[in-house]
Scaffold this motif. Structure first.
Motif, PDB file in Angstrom:
ATOM      1  N   PRO A 278       0.096   3.678   1.522  1.00 52.83           N
ATOM      2  CA  PRO A 278      -0.590   3.229   0.310  1.00 52.83           C
ATOM      3  C   PRO A 278      -1.334   1.932   0.594  1.00 52.83           C
ATOM      4  O   PRO A 278      -0.969   1.173   1.497  1.00 52.83           O
ATOM      5  CB  PRO A 278       0.558   3.008  -0.679  1.00 52.83           C
ATOM      6  CG  PRO A 278       1.755   2.725   0.180  1.00 52.83           C
ATOM      7  CD  PRO A 278       1.561   3.589   1.406  1.00 52.83           C
ATOM      8  N   ASP A 280      -2.442  -1.932   0.072  1.00 58.88           N
ATOM      9  CA  ASP A 280      -1.624  -3.092  -0.291  1.00 58.88           C
ATOM     10  C   ASP A 280      -1.589  -3.273  -1.811  1.00 58.88           C
ATOM     11  O   ASP A 280      -0.549  -3.621  -2.371  1.00 58.88           O
ATOM     12  CB  ASP A 280      -2.187  -4.352   0.367  1.00 58.88           C
ATOM     13  CG  ASP A 280      -1.990  -4.366   1.870  1.00 58.88           C
ATOM     14  OD1 ASP A 280      -1.155  -3.582   2.377  1.00 58.88           O
ATOM     15  OD2 ASP A 280      -2.678  -5.159   2.548  1.00 58.88           O
ATOM     16  N   LYS A 283       0.730  -0.596  -3.370  1.00 57.34           N
ATOM     17  CA  LYS A 283       2.145  -0.894  -3.091  1.00 57.34           C
ATOM     18  C   LYS A 283       2.620  -2.089  -3.908  1.00 57.34           C
ATOM     19  O   LYS A 283       3.741  -2.076  -4.444  1.00 57.34           O
ATOM     20  CB  LYS A 283       2.343  -1.146  -1.595  1.00 57.34           C
ATOM     21  CG  LYS A 283       3.812  -1.327  -1.225  1.00 57.34           C
ATOM     22  CD  LYS A 283       4.013  -1.328   0.291  1.00 57.34           C
ATOM     23  CE  LYS A 283       3.470  -2.577   0.933  1.00 57.34           C
ATOM     24  NZ  LYS A 283       3.856  -2.699   2.364  1.00 57.34           N
ATOM     25  N   MET A 337       4.918   7.119   2.680  1.00 55.25           N
ATOM     26  CA  MET A 337       5.439   6.455   1.481  1.00 55.25           C
ATOM     27  C   MET A 337       6.960   6.530   1.440  1.00 55.25           C
ATOM     28  O   MET A 337       7.621   5.547   1.089  1.00 55.25           O
ATOM     29  CB  MET A 337       4.826   7.096   0.221  1.00 55.25           C
ATOM     30  CG  MET A 337       5.240   6.410  -1.090  1.00 55.25           C
ATOM     31  SD  MET A 337       4.618   4.719  -1.207  1.00 55.25           S
ATOM     32  CE  MET A 337       6.134   3.773  -1.199  1.00 55.25           C
ATOM     33  N   LEU A 340       8.612   3.948   3.410  1.00 58.29           N
ATOM     34  CA  LEU A 340       8.443   2.596   2.880  1.00 58.29           C
ATOM     35  C   LEU A 340       9.372   2.300   1.703  1.00 58.29           C
ATOM     36  O   LEU A 340       9.390   1.164   1.212  1.00 58.29           O
ATOM     37  CB  LEU A 340       6.995   2.384   2.429  1.00 58.29           C
ATOM     38  CG  LEU A 340       5.935   2.264   3.529  1.00 58.29           C
ATOM     39  CD1 LEU A 340       4.540   2.272   2.910  1.00 58.29           C
ATOM     40  CD2 LEU A 340       6.150   0.994   4.341  1.00 58.29           C
ATOM     41  N   VAL A 344      10.212  -1.161  -0.458  1.00 59.76           N
ATOM     42  CA  VAL A 344       9.899  -1.259  -1.889  1.00 59.76           C
ATOM     43  C   VAL A 344      11.135  -1.669  -2.679  1.00 59.76           C
ATOM     44  O   VAL A 344      11.076  -2.547  -3.554  1.00 59.76           O
ATOM     45  CB  VAL A 344       9.345   0.085  -2.397  1.00 59.76           C
ATOM     46  CG1 VAL A 344       9.268   0.109  -3.923  1.00 59.76           C
ATOM     47  CG2 VAL A 344       7.973   0.357  -1.804  1.00 59.76           C
TER      48      VAL A 344
END
Length: 351
Positions: A278, A280, A283, A337, A340, A344
């Motif tokens: 994604p 910046d 995100k 994703m 990540l 997150v």
């Protein structure tokens, strides 16, 4: 035949209630907000659609932005070919179905397409969708920015949601709202093309696909986020102007994760994140949205929890913040994703 809701009604004016009126989102844990700031008329192109049943060739009277395809039977074995193009094998993207498949295909302004299916598939329906060039319709959009605990978002009128699509021909709500306490947050991607030049138009196409082709009565997600970091209000939750929740703080049930919808908030990043990260901005908006919602509801973004479906009692040990593939056999939210999500969760948990 798929019902084709081609007309767009003027959006109703809403009172933009918010969880906080400042950008910090740190000081207000209530679900109340500012009063009516008024609305401004804005024009959006009406969504035009043409439906077809079965396999074979189809033509449209307009250049299609997307073609939605829904089928029953085997999960795989359907394919589509746009005019002068190659056959594309169809696999369900983020939107999932228990009894077959459903996918939204970027049509690149095609005026013709062809669908084929293997012997294990039947009940094929397709819907050509144009969300960019239809006649303009006027919506009443909140004049002041709408925010959820300080995170600015585009309300349903602000992206051109045709509220008539939530209703059956007899005027009844197709998918009546139900509300349950928030337990988990599920991250998705829309599996639509990256570098989207008109993400609001894509949101309208997803809305059409979910509400009409899939017969869910509305868009399945609670929020969507585009590559510029803009947040879009998803599923309708009431006329109080509080996105996703009712005035008691309970979450409206969406259609984004089969068997794990009630009490689960769905956030979709617009684009395909299987081989691309994604942006910046996207995100950062995802992290901030998760942060303010989990703080508002007293949840730990990094916790392991046991989700209990309040409708049928199904239980699953999972993360407070997970990916769609944690609950269903899907590539969503894309491998990059999904990898990540640990970052997150940690970022959303920081004070």
């Amino acid at each position: 035949m798929i019902a084709a809701g081609g007309a767009v009604a003027a959006g109703a004016a809403i009172t933009p209630m918010v969880f906080a009126s400042t950008d910090s989102g740190e000081s207000d844990n209530s679900a109340s907000g500012s009063g009516d700031s008024g609305t401004t008329p804005e024009k959006f192109p009406a969504t035009r659609t043409e439906a077809a049943t079965g396999t074979g060739a189809a033509t449209t009277a307009f250049a299609a932005s997307y073609v939605g395809v829904r089928w029953s039977g085997a999960k795989e074995g359907a394919a589509i070919r746009l005019a002068d193009g190659d056959w594309q094998t169809l696999k369900s993207g983020c939107a999932t179905a228990e009894d077959g498949g459903t996918v939204l295909v970027a049509a690149q302004n095609a005026t013709a397409y062809e669908v084929k299916a293997s012997s294990g598939i039947d009940g094929v329906h397709s819907l050509a969708i144009d969300t960019t060039d239809g006649p303009d319709r006027t919506f009443q959009v909140p004049s002041e920015p709408t925010r959820v605990r300080g995170v600015r978002y585009l309300s349903r009128p602000a992206w051109g949601a045709d509220e008539s699509k939530r209703f059956k021909p007899d005027g009844s709500v197709n998918s009546p709202e139900t509300y349950y306490p928030l337990q988990i947050i599920t991250v998705h991607h829309t599996a639509t093309p990256n570098d989207d030049p008109d993400p609001a138009a894509t949101v309208r196409a997803i809305y059409e696909m979910h509400a009409i082709t899939n017969d869910w009565g509305d868009i399945g997600y609670h929020f969507l986020i585009d590559e510029a970091g803009n947040v879009y209000e998803g599923r309708y939750s009431g006329d109080d102007g509080i996105p996703a929740f009712n005035p008691d703080g309970d979450l409206v049930t969406g259609f984004h994760s089969v068997g794990y919808n009630s009490g689960a908030l769905g956030i979709a990043l617009i684009g395909n994140l299987d081989q691309q990260a994604p942006t910046d901005a996207a995100k950062a908006s995802l992290i901030r949205l998760i942060k303010v919602i989990t703080r508002f509801k007293g949840l730990d973004p990094q916790a392991q929890v046991t989700y209990t479906n309040p409708v049928n009692g199904t239980k699953k040990d999972t993360h407070t913040v997970g990916g769609h593939r944690d609950y269903f056999a899907t590539e969503c939210p894309g491998q990059i994703m999904y990898d990540l999500l640990g970052e997150v969760r940690a970022a959303a948990a920081r004070r």
